[in-house]
Design a protein around this motif. Structure first.
Motif, PDB file in Angstrom:
ATOM      1  N   GLY A 126       0.829  -1.461  -0.002  1.00 30.60           N
ATOM      2  CA  GLY A 126       0.158   0.029   0.023  1.00 30.60           C
ATOM      3  C   GLY A 126       0.821   1.344   0.073  1.00 30.60           C
ATOM      4  O   GLY A 126       0.212   2.352   0.109  1.00 30.60           O
ATOM      5  N   GLY A 127       2.121   1.286  -0.136  1.00 36.62           N
ATOM      6  CA  GLY A 127       3.048   2.383  -0.220  1.00 36.62           C
ATOM      7  C   GLY A 127       2.520   3.139  -1.367  1.00 36.62           C
ATOM      8  O   GLY A 127       2.358   2.767  -2.381  1.00 36.62           O
ATOM      9  N   LEU A 128       2.603   4.504  -1.148  1.00 36.57           N
ATOM     10  CA  LEU A 128       2.243   5.415  -2.455  1.00 36.57           C
ATOM     11  C   LEU A 128       3.198   5.677  -3.295  1.00 36.57           C
ATOM     12  O   LEU A 128       4.520   5.849  -2.841  1.00 36.57           O
ATOM     13  CB  LEU A 128       1.955   6.918  -1.330  1.00 36.57           C
ATOM     14  CG  LEU A 128       1.383   7.944  -2.281  1.00 36.57           C
ATOM     15  CD1 LEU A 128       0.031   7.624  -2.715  1.00 36.57           C
ATOM     16  CD2 LEU A 128       1.110   9.184  -1.487  1.00 36.57           C
TER      17      LEU A 128
ATOM     18  N   MET B 246      -0.913   9.007   9.377  1.00 40.00           N
ATOM     19  CA  MET B 246      -1.074   7.747   8.699  1.00 40.00           C
ATOM     20  C   MET B 246       0.022   7.743   7.724  1.00 40.00           C
ATOM     21  O   MET B 246      -0.119   7.194   6.370  1.00 40.00           O
ATOM     22  CB  MET B 246      -2.406   7.307   7.854  1.00 40.00           C
ATOM     23  CG  MET B 246      -3.674   7.641   8.768  1.00 40.00           C
ATOM     24  SD  MET B 246      -5.024   7.564   7.868  1.00 40.00           S
ATOM     25  CE  MET B 246      -6.184   7.050   9.313  1.00 40.00           C
ATOM     26  N   CYS B 247       1.169   7.898   8.094  1.00 35.19           N
ATOM     27  CA  CYS B 247       2.318   8.111   7.239  1.00 35.19           C
ATOM     28  C   CYS B 247       2.767   6.944   6.550  1.00 35.19           C
ATOM     29  O   CYS B 247       3.710   6.845   5.549  1.00 35.19           O
ATOM     30  CB  CYS B 247       3.412   8.753   7.837  1.00 35.19           C
ATOM     31  SG  CYS B 247       4.308   7.856   9.112  1.00 35.19           S
ATOM     32  N   GLY B 248       2.573   5.662   7.109  1.00 35.38           N
ATOM     33  CA  GLY B 248       3.116   4.380   6.294  1.00 35.38           C
ATOM     34  C   GLY B 248       4.471   4.537   6.367  1.00 35.38           C
ATOM     35  O   GLY B 248       5.285   4.977   7.215  1.00 35.38           O
ATOM     36  N   SER B 249       5.180   4.115   5.112  1.00 32.42           N
ATOM     37  CA  SER B 249       6.601   4.164   4.809  1.00 32.42           C
ATOM     38  C   SER B 249       7.077   5.497   4.733  1.00 32.42           C
ATOM     39  O   SER B 249       8.232   5.856   4.495  1.00 32.42           O
ATOM     40  CB  SER B 249       6.774   3.271   3.519  1.00 32.42           C
ATOM     41  OG  SER B 249       6.208   3.888   2.377  1.00 32.42           O
TER      42      SER B 249
ATOM     43  N   ASP C  30       1.993   7.239  12.541  1.00 30.16           N
ATOM     44  CA  ASP C  30       1.358   5.902  12.077  1.00 30.16           C
ATOM     45  C   ASP C  30       0.925   5.103  13.223  1.00 30.16           C
ATOM     46  O   ASP C  30       1.935   5.074  14.216  1.00 30.16           O
ATOM     47  CB  ASP C  30       2.120   5.281  10.978  1.00 30.16           C
ATOM     48  CG  ASP C  30       1.093   4.148  10.351  1.00 30.16           C
ATOM     49  OD1 ASP C  30       0.880   4.539   9.043  1.00 30.16           O
ATOM     50  OD2 ASP C  30       0.884   3.403  10.942  1.00 30.16           O
ATOM     51  N   LEU C  31      -0.126   4.458  13.308  1.00 26.41           N
ATOM     52  CA  LEU C  31      -0.638   3.560  14.363  1.00 26.41           C
ATOM     53  C   LEU C  31       0.469   2.282  14.411  1.00 26.41           C
ATOM     54  O   LEU C  31       0.555   1.908  15.223  1.00 26.41           O
ATOM     55  CB  LEU C  31      -1.973   2.827  14.063  1.00 26.41           C
ATOM     56  CG  LEU C  31      -2.409   1.846  14.953  1.00 26.41           C
ATOM     57  CD1 LEU C  31      -2.956   2.674  15.984  1.00 26.41           C
ATOM     58  CD2 LEU C  31      -4.107   1.468  14.121  1.00 26.41           C
TER      59      LEU C  31
ATOM     60  N   TRP D 282      -6.645   1.896   2.328  1.00 26.98           N
ATOM     61  CA  TRP D 282      -7.581   1.782   1.081  1.00 26.98           C
ATOM     62  C   TRP D 282      -8.960   1.101   1.161  1.00 26.98           C
ATOM     63  O   TRP D 282      -9.817   1.614   0.526  1.00 26.98           O
ATOM     64  CB  TRP D 282      -6.707   0.746  -0.051  1.00 26.98           C
ATOM     65  CG  TRP D 282      -5.781   1.259  -0.318  1.00 26.98           C
ATOM     66  CD1 TRP D 282      -4.907   2.525   0.160  1.00 26.98           C
ATOM     67  CD2 TRP D 282      -4.649   1.360  -1.476  1.00 26.98           C
ATOM     68  NE1 TRP D 282      -3.599   2.852  -0.534  1.00 26.98           N
ATOM     69  CE2 TRP D 282      -3.751   2.026  -1.629  1.00 26.98           C
ATOM     70  CE3 TRP D 282      -4.963   0.096  -2.429  1.00 26.98           C
ATOM     71  CZ2 TRP D 282      -2.844   1.895  -2.801  1.00 26.98           C
ATOM     72  CZ3 TRP D 282      -3.986   0.124  -3.551  1.00 26.98           C
ATOM     73  CH2 TRP D 282      -3.045   0.917  -3.685  1.00 26.98           C
TER      74      TRP D 282
ATOM     75  N   THR E  78       6.280   7.933   2.439  1.00 25.03           N
ATOM     76  CA  THR E  78       6.453   8.613   1.166  1.00 25.03           C
ATOM     77  C   THR E  78       6.001  10.288   1.265  1.00 25.03           C
ATOM     78  O   THR E  78       6.799  10.760   0.537  1.00 25.03           O
ATOM     79  CB  THR E  78       5.598   8.066   0.123  1.00 25.03           C
ATOM     80  OG1 THR E  78       5.659   6.696   0.309  1.00 25.03           O
ATOM     81  CG2 THR E  78       5.854   8.177  -1.395  1.00 25.03           C
TER      82      THR E  78
ATOM     83  N   ASP F 131      -3.000   9.556   3.292  1.00 28.28           N
ATOM     84  CA  ASP F 131      -3.147   8.621   2.151  1.00 28.28           C
ATOM     85  C   ASP F 131      -3.877   7.553   3.001  1.00 28.28           C
ATOM     86  O   ASP F 131      -3.030   6.581   3.681  1.00 28.28           O
ATOM     87  CB  ASP F 131      -1.862   8.217   1.528  1.00 28.28           C
ATOM     88  CG  ASP F 131      -2.055   6.913   0.873  1.00 28.28           C
ATOM     89  OD1 ASP F 131      -3.006   6.419   0.497  1.00 28.28           O
ATOM     90  OD2 ASP F 131      -0.969   6.293   0.688  1.00 28.28           O
TER      91      ASP F 131
ATOM     92  N   LEU G  62     -13.209   4.960  10.948  1.00 22.10           N
ATOM     93  CA  LEU G  62     -12.077   5.632  10.870  1.00 22.10           C
ATOM     94  C   LEU G  62     -11.809   7.196  10.173  1.00 22.10           C
ATOM     95  O   LEU G  62     -11.602   7.971  10.640  1.00 22.10           O
ATOM     96  CB  LEU G  62     -11.071   4.856  10.233  1.00 22.10           C
ATOM     97  CG  LEU G  62      -9.423   5.485  10.011  1.00 22.10           C
ATOM     98  CD1 LEU G  62      -8.910   5.775  11.580  1.00 22.10           C
ATOM     99  CD2 LEU G  62      -8.460   4.549   9.235  1.00 22.10           C
TER     100      LEU G  62
ATOM    101  N   ALA H 143       1.321   6.198  16.738  1.00 17.92           N
ATOM    102  CA  ALA H 143       0.101   6.635  17.530  1.00 17.92           C
ATOM    103  C   ALA H 143      -1.157   6.581  16.676  1.00 17.92           C
ATOM    104  O   ALA H 143      -1.164   6.475  15.616  1.00 17.92           O
ATOM    105  CB  ALA H 143       0.153   8.274  17.918  1.00 17.92           C
ATOM    106  N   ASP H 144      -2.278   6.388  17.363  1.00  9.87           N
ATOM    107  CA  ASP H 144      -3.591   6.163  16.677  1.00  9.87           C
ATOM    108  C   ASP H 144      -4.055   7.643  16.532  1.00  9.87           C
ATOM    109  O   ASP H 144      -4.040   8.592  17.358  1.00  9.87           O
ATOM    110  CB  ASP H 144      -4.573   5.422  17.501  1.00  9.87           C
ATOM    111  CG  ASP H 144      -5.842   5.268  16.998  1.00  9.87           C
ATOM    112  OD1 ASP H 144      -6.206   5.959  15.929  1.00  9.87           O
ATOM    113  OD2 ASP H 144      -6.404   4.321  17.597  1.00  9.87           O
ATOM    114  N   VAL H 145      -4.565   8.043  15.094  1.00 13.53           N
ATOM    115  CA  VAL H 145      -4.924   9.092  14.793  1.00 13.53           C
ATOM    116  C   VAL H 145      -6.143   9.579  15.846  1.00 13.53           C
ATOM    117  O   VAL H 145      -6.253  10.765  16.218  1.00 13.53           O
ATOM    118  CB  VAL H 145      -5.618   9.117  13.414  1.00 13.53           C
ATOM    119  CG1 VAL H 145      -6.590  10.150  12.899  1.00 13.53           C
ATOM    120  CG2 VAL H 145      -4.421   9.169  12.463  1.00 13.53           C
TER     121      VAL H 145
END
Ligand SMILES: C[S@@+](CC[C@H](N)C(=O)[O-])C[C@H]1O[C@@H](n2cnc3c(N)ncnc32)[C@H](O)[C@@H]1O
Length: 361
Positions: free
Chosen positions: A190-192, A216-219, A239-240, A287, A221, A284, A300, A266-268
């Motif tokens: 799911g990386g952008l 929710m920054c994930g990796s 990011d969680l 999905w 990007t 982002d 969410l 952290a949880d948003v």
């Protein structure tokens, strides 16, 4: 001798003979900001075509180095031939192999234009496995001193019917597409796409006094691309999932931007005023294309919009990329504090997520 003079000219960044045409492949939905970037970097005589734009440039190497919103760059050639087989004829083949050599450099070692060496050549075309195409690919690879690797060759030569008849040949300038950033040392499902991330940042505005929050920054990007786009007062990613935060940290390190950024697991839903106020929020969001995730997203998304508003400074901008198109459209009119400024449908990995640009009311 002539070849040596060419190399020197390229190294000085004055490579392109007048009239030479280039092609930038663009992400559908993001053509306008990408064209604006190309013009800012010196592209001239832009001619939009189906999947990108053709242009002229005095310093194509600068464009390849600096553009962030282009999926891939190519040298573009038109051949007034009825079918690809004719590209094996003397004059056409000479012109074609000179173009390939101009990009590949001696034995595929690269040039200042490509920025690096190439491992193998491949053709990308309808019928790329046909005997004629295989002959052409082998002949071109041989002339460039490269191996012919129809599956994974890094020097990509695209062939397609020309817009005004004949055939168009596009020689990709770099071993990998421009979206494959050198900073990416860690990826996650799911990386952008980094080109989409850079465009989101551009659309929401890059200002040196911005306090920037990537929920929710994930990796990471969006955060990495924003850090590379210019100075900011604050750059924060949340990011969680602690593994995502570690991944973002690695990418920021590789980009040389870790020291300018703060990361938080952290949880948003639990973010509060203690984190501070932000002029730009980007996200982002998940999905929701796996069974079960839609339900989670229904809970969410309202929280995301509400927390983003609570953390947004007056006049803040929010760029939200979402695959939950119907859910986002339904929630938005009632979303506290946000008004829709603009929306774009963007192509991303076979999907068409919605990019919402919101303003803090
Ligand atoms: C689509 S991914 C983001 C991908 C990211 N843009 C990238 O390039 O890698 C969505 C992210 O949201 C995170 N997430 C999901 N629910 C969350 C929540 N309640 N709070 C914070 N992060 C959350 C997930 O861990 C995941 O990393």
């Amino acid at each position: 001798m002539a070849r040596r003079r060419d190399t020197t000219r390229q190294e000085q960044g004055r490579a392109a003979p007048a009239g030479e045409r280039w092609f930038a492949e663009l992400v559908p939905g993001l053509e306008a900001p990408a064209r604006a970037e190309l013009q800012r970097l010196g592209a001239r005589r832009l001619e939009p075509v189906a999947d990108g734009v053709r242009f002229e440039a005095a310093q194509p190497a600068r464009l390849v180095r600096e553009a962030r919103l282009v999926a891939a760059f190519y040298l573009a050639l038109d051949f007034a031939v009825p079918r690809p087989k004719a590209l094996l004829g003397d004059a056409a083949f000479r012109r074609l192999s000179e173009a390939v050599a101009r990009v590949a450099g001696p034995h595929g070692r690269g040039t200042p234009l490509s920025g690096g060496p190439f491992d193998g050549l491949r053709l990308a075309a309808a019928g790329a496995g046909s005997p004629v195409m295989l002959r052409l690919g082998e002949a071109l690879a041989g002339a460039a001193g490269l191996g012919f690797d129809p599956e994974a060759g890094e020097l990509v030569v695209r062939l397609r019917p020309g817009r005004r008849g004949g055939w168009e040949v596009l020689v990709r300038l770099t071993p990998r597409p421009s979206s494959a950033r050198a900073w990416r040392v860690c990826n996650r499902a799911g990386g952008l796409n980094a080109v989409v991330a850079a465009a989101m940042n551009e659309l929401v505005g890059v200002r040196p006094d911005d306090r920037y929050l990537n929920l929710m920054c994930g990796s990471g990007t969006l955060l990495v691309e924003r850090a590379l786009a210019g100075p900011a007062r604050r750059l924060v990613g949340v990011d969680l999932d602690p593994a995502a935060v570690t991944c973002a940290e690695r990418n920021l390190q590789a980009a040389g931007a870790a020291e300018r950024c703060e990361l938080l697991a952290a949880d948003v839903a639990e973010l509060d005023a203690g984190l501070g106020r932000f002029d730009v929020v980007v996200a982002d969001a998940p999905w929701g294309d796996a069974v079960g995730e839609h339900d989670a997203n229904r809970r969410l998304y309202p929280l995301l919009l509400e927390r983003a508003a609570a953390l947004a400074a007056p006049g803040a901008r929010f760029a939200l990329l979402t695959h939950e198109v119907r859910l986002a459209r339904r929630l938005l009119p009632a979303a506290p504090g946000w008004e829709l400024v603009r929306e774009l449908q963007v192509a991303h990995g076979g999907h068409n997520p919605l990019l919402l640009l919101l303003g803090r009311r």
